[in-house]
Design a protein around this motif. Structure first.
Motif, PDB file in Angstrom:
ATOM      1  N   LYS A   8       0.835  -1.212   0.000  1.00  0.00           N
ATOM      2  CA  LYS A   8       0.000   0.000   0.000  1.00  0.00           C
ATOM      3  C   LYS A   8       0.868   1.259   0.000  1.00  0.00           C
ATOM      4  O   LYS A   8       0.577   2.228  -0.709  1.00  0.00           O
ATOM      5  CB  LYS A   8      -0.924  -0.026   1.218  1.00  0.00           C
ATOM      6  N   LYS A  11       2.296   1.752  -3.500  1.00  0.00           N
ATOM      7  CA  LYS A  11       1.268   2.223  -4.441  1.00  0.00           C
ATOM      8  C   LYS A  11       1.072   3.730  -4.286  1.00  0.00           C
ATOM      9  O   LYS A  11       0.973   4.459  -5.278  1.00  0.00           O
ATOM     10  CB  LYS A  11      -0.062   1.493  -4.212  1.00  0.00           C
ATOM     11  N   ASP A  39       4.298 -10.102  -3.207  1.00  0.00           N
ATOM     12  CA  ASP A  39       3.802  -8.721  -3.141  1.00  0.00           C
ATOM     13  C   ASP A  39       4.357  -7.876  -4.279  1.00  0.00           C
ATOM     14  O   ASP A  39       3.658  -7.038  -4.839  1.00  0.00           O
ATOM     15  CB  ASP A  39       4.138  -8.079  -1.798  1.00  0.00           C
ATOM     16  N   LEU A  42       2.368  -8.644  -7.344  1.00  0.00           N
ATOM     17  CA  LEU A  42       1.077  -7.944  -7.275  1.00  0.00           C
ATOM     18  C   LEU A  42       1.237  -6.468  -7.599  1.00  0.00           C
ATOM     19  O   LEU A  42       0.419  -5.880  -8.316  1.00  0.00           O
ATOM     20  CB  LEU A  42       0.447  -8.102  -5.887  1.00  0.00           C
ATOM     21  N   LEU A  43       2.295  -5.871  -7.087  1.00  0.00           N
ATOM     22  CA  LEU A  43       2.563  -4.458  -7.356  1.00  0.00           C
ATOM     23  C   LEU A  43       2.803  -4.243  -8.854  1.00  0.00           C
ATOM     24  O   LEU A  43       2.292  -3.291  -9.437  1.00  0.00           O
ATOM     25  CB  LEU A  43       3.764  -3.975  -6.537  1.00  0.00           C
ATOM     26  N   MET A  45       1.669  -6.010 -11.331  1.00  0.00           N
ATOM     27  CA  MET A  45       0.380  -6.147 -12.019  1.00  0.00           C
ATOM     28  C   MET A  45      -0.407  -4.846 -11.882  1.00  0.00           C
ATOM     29  O   MET A  45      -1.028  -4.384 -12.841  1.00  0.00           O
ATOM     30  CB  MET A  45      -0.405  -7.342 -11.457  1.00  0.00           C
ATOM     31  N   TRP A  46      -0.384  -4.244 -10.713  1.00  0.00           N
ATOM     32  CA  TRP A  46      -1.067  -2.976 -10.476  1.00  0.00           C
ATOM     33  C   TRP A  46      -0.457  -1.874 -11.337  1.00  0.00           C
ATOM     34  O   TRP A  46      -1.177  -1.066 -11.920  1.00  0.00           O
ATOM     35  CB  TRP A  46      -0.983  -2.636  -8.987  1.00  0.00           C
ATOM     36  N   LYS A  48       1.046  -2.180 -14.210  1.00  0.00           N
ATOM     37  CA  LYS A  48       0.600  -2.383 -15.596  1.00  0.00           C
ATOM     38  C   LYS A  48      -0.827  -1.902 -15.783  1.00  0.00           C
ATOM     39  O   LYS A  48      -1.164  -1.327 -16.817  1.00  0.00           O
ATOM     40  CB  LYS A  48       0.770  -3.832 -16.002  1.00  0.00           C
ATOM     41  N   ASP A  49      -1.667  -2.119 -14.791  1.00  0.00           N
ATOM     42  CA  ASP A  49      -3.057  -1.650 -14.859  1.00  0.00           C
ATOM     43  C   ASP A  49      -3.128  -0.128 -14.908  1.00  0.00           C
ATOM     44  O   ASP A  49      -3.895   0.436 -15.681  1.00  0.00           O
ATOM     45  CB  ASP A  49      -3.880  -2.147 -13.669  1.00  0.00           C
ATOM     46  N   ILE A  50      -2.335   0.559 -14.098  1.00  0.00           N
ATOM     47  CA  ILE A  50      -2.410   2.029 -14.115  1.00  0.00           C
ATOM     48  C   ILE A  50      -1.804   2.570 -15.394  1.00  0.00           C
ATOM     49  O   ILE A  50      -2.243   3.608 -15.879  1.00  0.00           O
ATOM     50  CB  ILE A  50      -1.780   2.702 -12.865  1.00  0.00           C
ATOM     51  N   SER A  53      -4.575   2.139 -17.988  1.00  0.00           N
ATOM     52  CA  SER A  53      -5.687   3.051 -17.761  1.00  0.00           C
ATOM     53  C   SER A  53      -5.328   4.490 -18.141  1.00  0.00           C
ATOM     54  O   SER A  53      -6.184   5.273 -18.530  1.00  0.00           O
ATOM     55  CB  SER A  53      -6.168   2.990 -16.308  1.00  0.00           C
TER      56      SER A  53
END
Length: 56
Positions: A8, A11, A39, A42-43, A45-46, A48-50, A53
């Motif tokens: 968190k 991020k 972790d 996961l970060l 992947m996040w 890549k998503d941002i 977007s």
């Protein structure tokens, strides 16, 4: 004894430095060294998503 930064935290930091590629890369490197492999995955992947977007 200090607690290790968590996903968190990274991020939040990455969102703040998103427009500065050198700082963004530096913070990702810090995350890689501080987070568990799971972790960090996961970060990433996040991240890549941002990135996706922001293109749309």
């Amino acid at each position: 004894m200090r607690n290790k930064p968590n996903i968190k935290y990274f991020k939040t930091v990455l969102l703040k430095v998103k427009k500065y590629p050198l700082l963004f890369k530096k913070e990702l490197n810090k995350a890689k060294n501080s987070l568990s492999k799971y972790d960090y995955m996961l970060l990433m992947m996040w991240v890549k998503d941002i990135e996706l977007s922001s293109l749309s």
